[in-house]
Design a protein around this motif. Structure first.
Motif, mmCIF file in Angstrom:
data_model
loop_
_atom_site.group_PDB
_atom_site.id
_atom_site.type_symbol
_atom_site.label_atom_id
_atom_site.label_comp_id
_atom_site.label_asym_id
_atom_site.label_seq_id
_atom_site.Cartn_x
_atom_site.Cartn_y
_atom_site.Cartn_z
ATOM 1 N N ARG A 53 6.015 -0.319 4.250
ATOM 2 C CA ARG A 53 5.465 -0.468 2.892
ATOM 3 C C ARG A 53 4.178 0.334 2.724
ATOM 4 O O ARG A 53 3.391 0.453 3.657
ATOM 5 C CB ARG A 53 5.259 -1.938 2.537
ATOM 6 N N ASN A 54 4.022 0.839 1.520
ATOM 7 C CA ASN A 54 2.783 1.533 1.162
ATOM 8 C C ASN A 54 2.388 2.566 2.215
ATOM 9 O O ASN A 54 1.318 2.490 2.801
ATOM 10 C CB ASN A 54 1.668 0.505 0.959
ATOM 11 N N TRP A 55 3.274 3.536 2.468
ATOM 12 C CA TRP A 55 2.966 4.539 3.481
ATOM 13 C C TRP A 55 3.358 5.915 2.987
ATOM 14 O O TRP A 55 4.490 6.094 2.566
ATOM 15 C CB TRP A 55 3.704 4.208 4.785
ATOM 16 N N PRO A 56 2.488 6.894 3.062
ATOM 17 C CA PRO A 56 1.081 6.771 3.457
ATOM 18 C C PRO A 56 0.325 5.863 2.494
ATOM 19 O O PRO A 56 0.617 5.845 1.318
ATOM 20 C CB PRO A 56 0.555 8.216 3.395
ATOM 21 N N PRO A 57 -0.615 5.102 3.060
ATOM 22 C CA PRO A 57 -1.223 4.023 2.280
ATOM 23 C C PRO A 57 -1.982 4.506 1.047
ATOM 24 O O PRO A 57 -2.798 5.415 1.130
ATOM 25 C CB PRO A 57 -2.167 3.343 3.263
ATOM 26 N N GLU A 58 -1.690 3.888 -0.058
ATOM 27 C CA GLU A 58 -2.455 4.105 -1.284
ATOM 28 C C GLU A 58 -3.751 3.339 -1.161
ATOM 29 O O GLU A 58 -3.828 2.341 -0.462
ATOM 30 C CB GLU A 58 -1.693 3.511 -2.470
ATOM 31 N N GLY A 59 -4.744 3.790 -1.900
ATOM 32 C CA GLY A 59 -5.993 3.039 -1.944
ATOM 33 C C GLY A 59 -6.946 3.459 -0.846
ATOM 34 O O GLY A 59 -6.700 4.435 -0.133
ATOM 35 N N GLY A 60 -8.012 2.689 -0.712
ATOM 36 C CA GLY A 60 -9.079 3.064 0.201
ATOM 37 C C GLY A 60 -8.854 2.577 1.617
ATOM 38 O O GLY A 60 -7.774 2.106 1.976
ATOM 39 N N VAL A 61 -9.893 2.733 2.408
ATOM 40 C CA VAL A 61 -9.855 2.351 3.813
ATOM 41 C C VAL A 61 -10.927 1.309 4.060
ATOM 42 O O VAL A 61 -12.071 1.470 3.623
ATOM 43 C CB VAL A 61 -10.152 3.568 4.727
#
Lengths: 526, 472
Positions: B5-13
């Motif tokens: 899921r969500n890969w490459p991850p959306e959003g911040g780190v």
């Protein structure tokens, strides 16, 4: 007269990288003999006891308490040291380095509750890292786990739980990854492209990415796995997930896998999976001999013997263009001749690496050339150095290995920690070749070439006084886009008198040519 | 088929650990959520094990929600003034109430001893300080924490049988709380003074002030203290060390009824002057008000919310909603702050008083951002006041629906200290407080900032783990 002072500040945690740098600054203060600035972990307490401090307070201090221990030849030197520490740490308490006016969270779950993040990058001390990683997974975050010293049991548990949730656990001990264009840990600025990488090795991954970038191709994703992923216990959970992703990823045309050789029980499944995939894949199992059969049964898996070759094969598969090695035989011969003229008297080879995978590759390359090299990471027991501070005959040391980094910064962050050893090696009459790596990229030291150039010049001066030449060879792993500036960094080292190569394989090749030209492999008994 | 899921991850780190990496990711344009990480539970493995048992437990979270709902829905109303021995439940004949957790004479600090001597003289149990001290040390006097009688007292917090006390009623849950009337500044009993001047004032308060205020309060039909506190927070008070607005609001509420009280005008005027001259008069109402609210939240099975923080000048003690009547104590600390001219930290008594009930309720030090002028009193810069308040959200469960902080965009005050969060983060509740001189009777010598000792929370989490780790 020696003055000593021990101060323990309860409940004032600071990041170890900050503290290690600070301790180094304090040790450089005039008249300071020894200094320790660190959290009261078992290791740091030992170090302070070794400095001769005895205190009940020290015994009961916890990992949340800051220890400042200074031994100096003058009392005002201790005052100076305390002033420096105070300024530095109070500054950092007000403002985490680099995090400008951003909100700072007390815990991972607090930060996760904001809902803006997709991944957690974890670099806390190993004993706490698994817990943080577990919280990240529980919050639905992918994990980049830079921390080392995480148990295999925890690694297996985390990776299984991640897999169940559809979340990546990269690491533990994952030095590098490039995910969605963002470099995590120590990572080069690489252009985006069609080559996807899964790698267990940090500097190995950096070397391959840097060469691909240099050749003009780029990276879709570079997924780190941590060094133990392909062991029997872990069973390659992250590697399999990573390769499966690359197989399905529309941006990836070619897959690359870099790792130590997998455990036999994992290897078969892995190759079978790769054979079953539609996309071609380049596999580099570091240290393994590829022999004549360079392709798998299906022909889709190409085995590379070294990192440069892995990069070139991937490039060829992605572009359809053939590409020669970065340095031709003639070029290397010419370089060897040029260096030889300078070295005149010959002498042993000494390598001082910050990148473990690069050190390993050099050992492999020289072994293939029939040259025995002693090392603190030698696989051949005969060549294993028990005291990493010693050198015998031809020696190549991984200075990022635990022995050197316990309580001290990794040479990727502090390349200068190699300088005293470098200068000492340069001063030995029987040494003729010095080799070191300079690793660029985000997260790495801001001017590693500048630090090493000083050492190169000093080594040159020493040899001049000795009336002997010295071959100084640098491997530079970096890309044009790296924040340190590749060309500038290379120029600084060239000017200082080092031969700068952008491929570790080529550098090892150059070393072997020099050794052979000097009259063979020159075995030496301890 | 493996789904990622969500890969490459959306959003911040979220960066947990080295700031070097946070910096390099920001340089690459990433949105970085930096965690100011420190080893959980001070790095103590046995405590981390307990936390692992207790965190993410929906039963505990649910119990905490119940406790907080009771706290939030409580309606403390000032309904009258009574005599301590009659009004306060469980008051014995020769009993003195005091601030903080239980303590014996031998362990009492200067200000508390002074206040005990003063109270004995005031009650007429002895006719000289020497005799009072003898009586106090002999074991004839029963000492009991205010908190065990639904009462609270600032500083020494001594309540003797004859003293007049405010009576508050939580109109939602029916429980009551009590506090003495604030004596003002300077030489006062709560700082351990027992001179004739002190005793005279106490007698005047008993004979004149209390009856007049009592009538006015009764005529008013009760004064809603919860909304008064909410207003005071918008007027620069945090209702622990700054009560100027609260005191003014109280006067405004009382005056229409005071004029109707059938007493000599001179006395009424004196009463008004007395209240008006003492910015802290409202403290003895903000404290029992939040006490009534917190007591409604106490005794919830499985709740890890702190319902009492109190100091007796020697020890700091806390109570936890789900842990019954156990006190968890540690040595009271020296307050760091600003001292009045001529005094220094050497003169300071360790932290003392029940006034930390305000912080327990999410006001006081927790609401410092609402009372920025207070930094001139307790030290620091305006941004420190904001920072202290913001930090407390890391150890609390929710935000108060009624008490809000204008400068934080009217965010509710940090509410519901969770012992799990305190132990996890190592962040201790922030208390701002007055500093008592260590000798009896000198009075206040400064004000500043202090935290509870870590031991309180360590002991509490261990007890909580024993009680609830198995999920029952």
């Amino acid at each position: 007269m020696v003055f000593k002072r021990l101060v323990i500040k309860p409940n004032s945690y600071h990041d170890s990288i900050v503290l290690m740098r600070l301790a180094r600054t304090v040790r450089n203060i005039d008249k300071v003999v020894a200094a320790q600035v660190g959290m009261a972990t078992g290791l740091n307490k030992d170090a302070v006891r070794e400095m001769g401090f005895v205190s009940q307070e020290l015994e009961t201090a916890t990992a949340n308490d800051l220890i400042v221990a200074v031994v100096a030849e003058a009392e005002d030197a201790i005052d100076n040291a305390e002033e420096v520490i105070k300024e530095s740490l109070e500054g950092s308490a007000r403002q985490e380095p680099g995090v400008k006016a951003a909100k700072i969270y007390a815990t991972l779950s607090e930060a996760a509750s904001v809902g803006g993040a997709g991944i957690a990058a974890i670099s806390v001390p190993g004993e706490y890292a698994a817990r943080e990683a577990g919280e990240a997974l529980a919050s639905g975050l992918h994990v980049f786990l830079f921390s080392d010293n995480v148990s295999v049991e925890d690694e297996v548990r985390l990776k299984k739980s991640g897999k169940e949730k559809g979340l990546f656990v990269m690491g533990p001990d994952c030095g590098t990854a490039v995910i969605g264009g963002l470099g995590l840990g120590f990572a080069n600025k690489v252009r985006s492209g069609r080559i996807g990488i899964v790698a267990a090795a940090g500097t190995g991954l950096q070397q391959v990415m840097a060469i691909i970038d240099r050749l003009g191709e780029g990276i879709s994703e570079a997924i780190g796995t941590g060094g133990r992923d392909l062991s029997k216990d872990v069973g390659g959970i992250t590697t399999f997930m990573g390769l499966a992703f690359l197989e399905s990823d529309p941006n990836t045309a070619v897959k690359v896998l870099i790792s130590k050789p997998p455990h036999p029980s994992v290897r078969d499944n892995l190759i079978r999976m790769l054979d079953d995939g539609a996309k071609p894949v380049v596999v580099c199992f570091m240290g393994e001999e590829v022999g004549e059969a360079r392709r798998s049964r299906s022909g889709k898996v190409l085995f590379a013997g070294d990192l440069e070759e892995a990069a070139i094969l991937a490039y060829q598969l992605a572009t359809g263009e053939s590409k020669e090695s970065l340095y031709s035989r003639d070029e290397l011969d010419e370089m060897a001749r040029k260096v030889m003229r300078r070295v005149d008297g010959g002498g042993y080879f000494r390598g001082l690496y910050s990148g473990g995978t690069l050190c390993h590759e050099t050992l492999t390359m020289l072994r293939r050339m029939g040259i025995d090299v002693y090392s603190n990471i030698a696989q051949d027991r005969r060549l294993l150095i028990e005291d990493p501070l010693e050198s015998f005959a031809n020696t190549c040391i991984d200075m990022g290995e635990d022995y050197f980094t316990r309580g001290k910064p990794h040479p990727m962050l502090d390349p200068g920690m190699r300088v005293p050893r470098y200068i000492a090696e340069a001063g030995r009459k029987d040494v003729g070749i010095l080799l070191f790596d300079v690793v660029l990229g985000y997260g790495c030291h801001r001017d590693p070439a500048g630090v090493m150039a000083e050492a190169v010049r000093e080594a040159g001066r020493i040899r001049k006084d000795m009336g002997q030449g010295l071959a100084q060879i640098a491997v530079m792993v970096g890309t044009a886009g790296d924040p340190q500036g590749l060309e500038k960094q290379a120029a600084v080292l060239s000017e200082a008198g080092a031969e700068v190569l952008s491929s570790n394989r080529a550098a090892a090749d150059l070393v072997s040519r020099i050794i052979k030209a000097q009259g063979g492999t020159r075995q030496c008994l301890r | 088929m493996l789904t990622i899921r969500n890969w490459p991850p959306e959003g911040g780190v979220i960066n947990v650990g080295s700031g070097v990496f946070a910096e390099s990711m920001q340089e690459q344009g990433a949105n970085v959520y930096q965690v100011k990480w420190q080893p959980p539970a001070h790095g103590k493995a046995e405590l981390i094990d307990i936390l692992d048992e207790l965190e993410g437990r929906s039963d505990i979270d649910k119990a905490n929600q119940t406790a907080i709902e009771r706290f939030s829905s409580a309606q403390p109303v000032l309904t009258g003034i009574g005599v301590a021995r009659e009004a306060i439940p469980g008051f014995g004949d020769r009993m003195l109430l005091h601030a903080g957790p239980p303590i014996t004479w031998g362990k009492m600090s200067g200000p508390l001893r002074g206040a005990v001597i003063g109270a004995i003289l005031y009650e007429g149990w002895a006719d000289s300080p020497e005799k009072a001290e003898e009586l106090a040390s002999k074991g004839d006097i029963e000492y009991s924490p205010c908190h065990e009688h639904s009462a609270v007292g600032p500083m020494a917090g001594v309540v003797s049988p004859r003293m007049p006390v405010f009576i508050l009623e939580n109109r939602t849950h029916g429980n009551r709380s009590y506090s003495t009337l604030n004596e003002g500044l300077g030489k006062v009993l709560r700082y351990g003074a027992y001179s004739e001047e002190v005793l005279d004032r106490l007698r005047w308060m008993e004979k004149v002030l209390a009856p007049i205020l009592k009538k006015a309060i009764e005529l008013s039909g009760g004064i809603d203290l919860k909304s008064m506190i909410a207003q005071a927070l918008h007027m620069g008070d945090e209702v622990h060390n700054r009560n100027r607005a609260g005191t003014s609001l109280l006067i405004r509420a009382l005056v229409p009824y005071l004029v109707e009280v059938d007493h000599p005008q001179a006395d009424i005027r004196k009463c008004l002057e007395f209240v008006n001259s003492n910015d802290h008069f409202f403290l003895n109402l903000s404290m029992p008000a939040v006490k009534a609210m917190l007591e409604a939240a106490h005794g919830i099975h499985k709740s890890s919310v702190v319902t009492i923080m109190a100091r007796n000048g020697t020890e700091f003690g806390i109570k936890v909603s789900g842990l019954g009547n156990q006190w968890f104590t540690g040595p009271a600390e020296i307050v760091k702050g600003l001292y009045f001219p001529g005094y220094s930290e050497e003169d300071a008594n360790p932290d003392i008083g029940d006034s930390a009930i305000t912080e327990t309720a999410g006001v006081g030090g927790f609401a410092m951002a609402a009372a920025i002028p207070i930094v001139q009193f307790v030290g620091g810069a305006p941004e420190d006041a904001i920072r202290f308040s913001e930090k407390m959200y890391s150890i609390t469960i929710t935000e108060n629906r009624h008490f809000t902080i204008p400068i934080l965009n009217f965010r509710g005050t940090p509410t519901g200290i969770d012992i799990r969060k305190v132990v996890e983060t190592g962040i201790l509740p922030q208390i701002n407080t007055g500093i008592a001189h260590k000798a009896p009777g000198v009075g206040q010598v400064g004000a500043g900032l202090v935290n509870p000792p870590w031991e309180c929370f360590e002991k509490a989490i261990i007890a909580f783990g024993k009680e609830y780790a198995d999920g029952n």
